[in-house]
Design a protein around this motif. Sequence first.
Motif, PDB file in Angstrom:
ATOM      1  N   PRO A   1      -0.830 -76.016 -31.979  1.00 45.29           N
ATOM      2  CA  PRO A   1       0.617 -76.006 -31.707  1.00 45.29           C
ATOM      3  C   PRO A   1       1.482 -76.937 -32.547  1.00 45.29           C
ATOM      4  O   PRO A   1       2.705 -76.897 -32.440  1.00 45.29           O
ATOM      5  CB  PRO A   1       0.673 -76.431 -30.228  1.00 45.29           C
ATOM      6  N   GLY A   2       0.945 -77.762 -33.387  1.00 43.58           N
ATOM      7  CA  GLY A   2       1.769 -78.676 -34.160  1.00 43.58           C
ATOM      8  C   GLY A   2       2.775 -77.970 -35.057  1.00 43.58           C
ATOM      9  O   GLY A   2       2.499 -76.894 -35.590  1.00 43.58           O
ATOM     10  N   GLU A   3       3.953 -78.576 -35.237  1.00 44.31           N
ATOM     11  CA  GLU A   3       4.992 -77.977 -36.082  1.00 44.31           C
ATOM     12  C   GLU A   3       4.516 -77.777 -37.514  1.00 44.31           C
ATOM     13  O   GLU A   3       4.988 -76.876 -38.217  1.00 44.31           O
ATOM     14  CB  GLU A   3       6.242 -78.856 -36.077  1.00 44.31           C
ATOM     15  N   GLU A   4       3.586 -78.634 -37.945  1.00 42.43           N
ATOM     16  CA  GLU A   4       3.097 -78.509 -39.320  1.00 42.43           C
ATOM     17  C   GLU A   4       2.346 -77.205 -39.549  1.00 42.43           C
ATOM     18  O   GLU A   4       2.114 -76.811 -40.701  1.00 42.43           O
ATOM     19  CB  GLU A   4       2.200 -79.704 -39.681  1.00 42.43           C
ATOM     20  N   PHE A   5       1.963 -76.519 -38.450  1.00 44.05           N
ATOM     21  CA  PHE A   5       1.259 -75.246 -38.578  1.00 44.05           C
ATOM     22  C   PHE A   5       2.208 -74.049 -38.514  1.00 44.05           C
ATOM     23  O   PHE A   5       1.779 -72.918 -38.730  1.00 44.05           O
ATOM     24  CB  PHE A   5       0.193 -75.115 -37.492  1.00 44.05           C
ATOM     25  N   ASP A   6       3.470 -74.279 -38.208  1.00 43.48           N
ATOM     26  CA  ASP A   6       4.416 -73.159 -38.107  1.00 43.48           C
ATOM     27  C   ASP A   6       4.549 -72.369 -39.408  1.00 43.48           C
ATOM     28  O   ASP A   6       4.567 -71.127 -39.380  1.00 43.48           O
ATOM     29  CB  ASP A   6       5.782 -73.667 -37.650  1.00 43.48           C
ATOM     30  N   PRO A   7       4.651 -73.029 -40.573  1.00 42.26           N
ATOM     31  CA  PRO A   7       4.731 -72.248 -41.819  1.00 42.26           C
ATOM     32  C   PRO A   7       3.495 -71.384 -42.053  1.00 42.26           C
ATOM     33  O   PRO A   7       3.597 -70.275 -42.591  1.00 42.26           O
ATOM     34  CB  PRO A   7       4.877 -73.323 -42.910  1.00 42.26           C
ATOM     35  N   LEU A   8       2.340 -71.888 -41.652  1.00 44.81           N
ATOM     36  CA  LEU A   8       1.116 -71.104 -41.818  1.00 44.81           C
ATOM     37  C   LEU A   8       1.161 -69.857 -40.940  1.00 44.81           C
ATOM     38  O   LEU A   8       0.808 -68.764 -41.375  1.00 44.81           O
ATOM     39  CB  LEU A   8      -0.097 -71.959 -41.461  1.00 44.81           C
ATOM     40  N   ARG A   9       1.648 -70.030 -39.696  1.00 43.42           N
ATOM     41  CA  ARG A   9       1.758 -68.870 -38.814  1.00 43.42           C
ATOM     42  C   ARG A   9       2.770 -67.861 -39.346  1.00 43.42           C
ATOM     43  O   ARG A   9       2.548 -66.644 -39.271  1.00 43.42           O
ATOM     44  CB  ARG A   9       2.144 -69.327 -37.405  1.00 43.42           C
ATOM     45  N   GLU A  10       3.873 -68.345 -39.869  1.00 42.11           N
ATOM     46  CA  GLU A  10       4.885 -67.441 -40.428  1.00 42.11           C
ATOM     47  C   GLU A  10       4.324 -66.673 -41.620  1.00 42.11           C
ATOM     48  O   GLU A  10       4.545 -65.460 -41.761  1.00 42.11           O
ATOM     49  CB  GLU A  10       6.113 -68.240 -40.843  1.00 42.11           C
TER      50      GLU A  10
ATOM     51  N   ALA B   1      -3.396 -48.430 -32.666  1.00 36.89           N
ATOM     52  CA  ALA B   1      -3.013 -49.156 -31.452  1.00 36.89           C
ATOM     53  C   ALA B   1      -2.583 -50.564 -31.839  1.00 36.89           C
ATOM     54  O   ALA B   1      -3.225 -51.207 -32.676  1.00 36.89           O
ATOM     55  CB  ALA B   1      -4.172 -49.213 -30.467  1.00 36.89           C
ATOM     56  N   PRO B   2      -1.492 -51.079 -31.258  1.00 35.80           N
ATOM     57  CA  PRO B   2      -1.047 -52.439 -31.586  1.00 35.80           C
ATOM     58  C   PRO B   2      -2.002 -53.473 -31.024  1.00 35.80           C
ATOM     59  O   PRO B   2      -2.573 -53.300 -29.950  1.00 35.80           O
ATOM     60  CB  PRO B   2       0.333 -52.525 -30.917  1.00 35.80           C
ATOM     61  N   PHE B   3      -2.148 -54.586 -31.758  1.00 37.15           N
ATOM     62  CA  PHE B   3      -3.016 -55.670 -31.302  1.00 37.15           C
ATOM     63  C   PHE B   3      -2.443 -56.981 -31.834  1.00 37.15           C
ATOM     64  O   PHE B   3      -1.285 -57.034 -32.274  1.00 37.15           O
ATOM     65  CB  PHE B   3      -4.454 -55.430 -31.776  1.00 37.15           C
ATOM     66  N   HIS B   4      -3.221 -58.029 -31.776  1.00 36.67           N
ATOM     67  CA  HIS B   4      -2.739 -59.346 -32.205  1.00 36.67           C
ATOM     68  C   HIS B   4      -3.856 -60.088 -32.917  1.00 36.67           C
ATOM     69  O   HIS B   4      -5.039 -59.733 -32.814  1.00 36.67           O
ATOM     70  CB  HIS B   4      -2.280 -60.169 -30.993  1.00 36.67           C
ATOM     71  N   PHE B   5      -3.507 -61.147 -33.622  1.00 38.69           N
ATOM     72  CA  PHE B   5      -4.462 -62.072 -34.203  1.00 38.69           C
ATOM     73  C   PHE B   5      -3.939 -63.471 -33.957  1.00 38.69           C
ATOM     74  O   PHE B   5      -2.838 -63.806 -34.383  1.00 38.69           O
ATOM     75  CB  PHE B   5      -4.637 -61.825 -35.707  1.00 38.69           C
TER      76      PHE B   5
END
Length: 497
Positions: free
Chosen positions: A350-359, A76-80
């Motif tokens: 939400p900071g942009e500096e965290f975008d690479p970590l999320r990617e 089943a699909p989920f999220h983290f």
Amino acid sequence: MNETHTDVLVVGGGPVGLLLADELRSRGIRVVVTEAEEEIRQDPRAGTLHARTVQSLTRRGYLRTPATNPGSAASAPFHFAGLPGLAIHAPASEGPPLVNVPQIELERALDELARELGVDLRRGSRVTELRQEDGAVEVTVRAADGEHRIRAGYAVGADGARSTVRRQAGIDAATHPPNFAAVLGLVRLDRPGEIPGGWTHGPHGWTLVNPNPAGHSRVIVHDFRRPLPDHRAPVDLDELRERTSRVLGFEVGMSDPAFLTRFSDFCRLADEFRSGRVLLAGDAAHLHSPLGGQGLNLGLQDALNLGWKLALVASGSAPADLLDTYHAERHATARRVIDNTRAQAALMHPGEEFDPLRELFGELLNLRQANDHVQGMISGQDVVHEPLDSADAWHEGHFLTNLGMRIGGVHTSVAELLARGAGLLLLTPVARSELADAARQWKDRVETHEVELGEERPWSAALVRPDGYLAWTNAAGGTSAKSLREHLAHFFGPGGI
């Protein structure tokens, strides 16, 4: 003042307290449940049962037993942390890996069962004082008709985040401050078709919206802006509208709130889940954000872990030391859940500096090994208890899959056998006969079955706890009757027959 004597007092009549009461009463233990609320709460709460909870409730007969099919798996699909790509999966023999059951429905079913079993369920009764004495716990309860005293062999606090039992028992806790403020509302959206559904990341936080063009939509906004509001401050429609609009970056029209509440990712973990004759379960023992839908599951697993142990102790079949394994096993599991919800909150910043970590994390979820690690943690399927015998650590302490088997030519399964509430000793045709003789003294607590397994296992004999976890196998050479007796005594008390 009226006084009631009982084996166990459960303080808190939510799903965790009710499940624990049902587990105890079904094993013959006298139980009183006190609940401050007059009626079952109607507001929307948790609704996701994760794989290990589904499997555990199935083994105890609360959910329908699935047909055993070892050859495939369900997913089943989920999220983290709001990131898509996580897949929760389980063997097909275990049924679906996710089951959506509104908490109110679960609570009603457990309430009805409690009454059928003869649980003394007292709604509208609030505990005001608790003290431990030699051999008992004495509790004062305030109800509409005055004060009552309940004297119990053991008391369990399942009374939520603001637990009176935890406070009265003097149990300290470690805490972590919140990082976001969240508001949840059931509202009518002016233009539900224009609102992004699911998780959406914005400059100040995240929204989780389930748009409903025909009625009320569920809207949750996680706002990381400082300062965070007081968690006790009232919440209104204007606040939900403002926070949602700020995160999404455009004005969101909404009206007619049917329900509003606030929460955060504040965390608390009690230092001890047991203090003498007082134990904690559910939110009284551990509190964290609802990220990943783990809170209800964690509490229900507390009840399933504690129920059979407390029943053995309260009946005199096992020594009180068995209850120490409840703290050892559930405290470690709760800490792991708290840590993963804190990790999710960090990823959601939400900071942009965290975008690479999320990617990067999103890419990792596409790797099977990484996905398996995370899904096992979220679904509870990675829980393994410390083995009594480290030589058998590959099996002892692990959850036994729902093996299909035959007993006397009749097909059955692990789940069907555990529904009766006892421990199991499974002996295949090649198991040594002395093992059955060794277990005979525990036949009032452990059922011995000669079985033909539907699939090969690295053991020919296995002792299964009532909650489905392996207590012992002979896979590591532990074939002696002495080894089996040691494990039987540890988990089920001294032999008595």
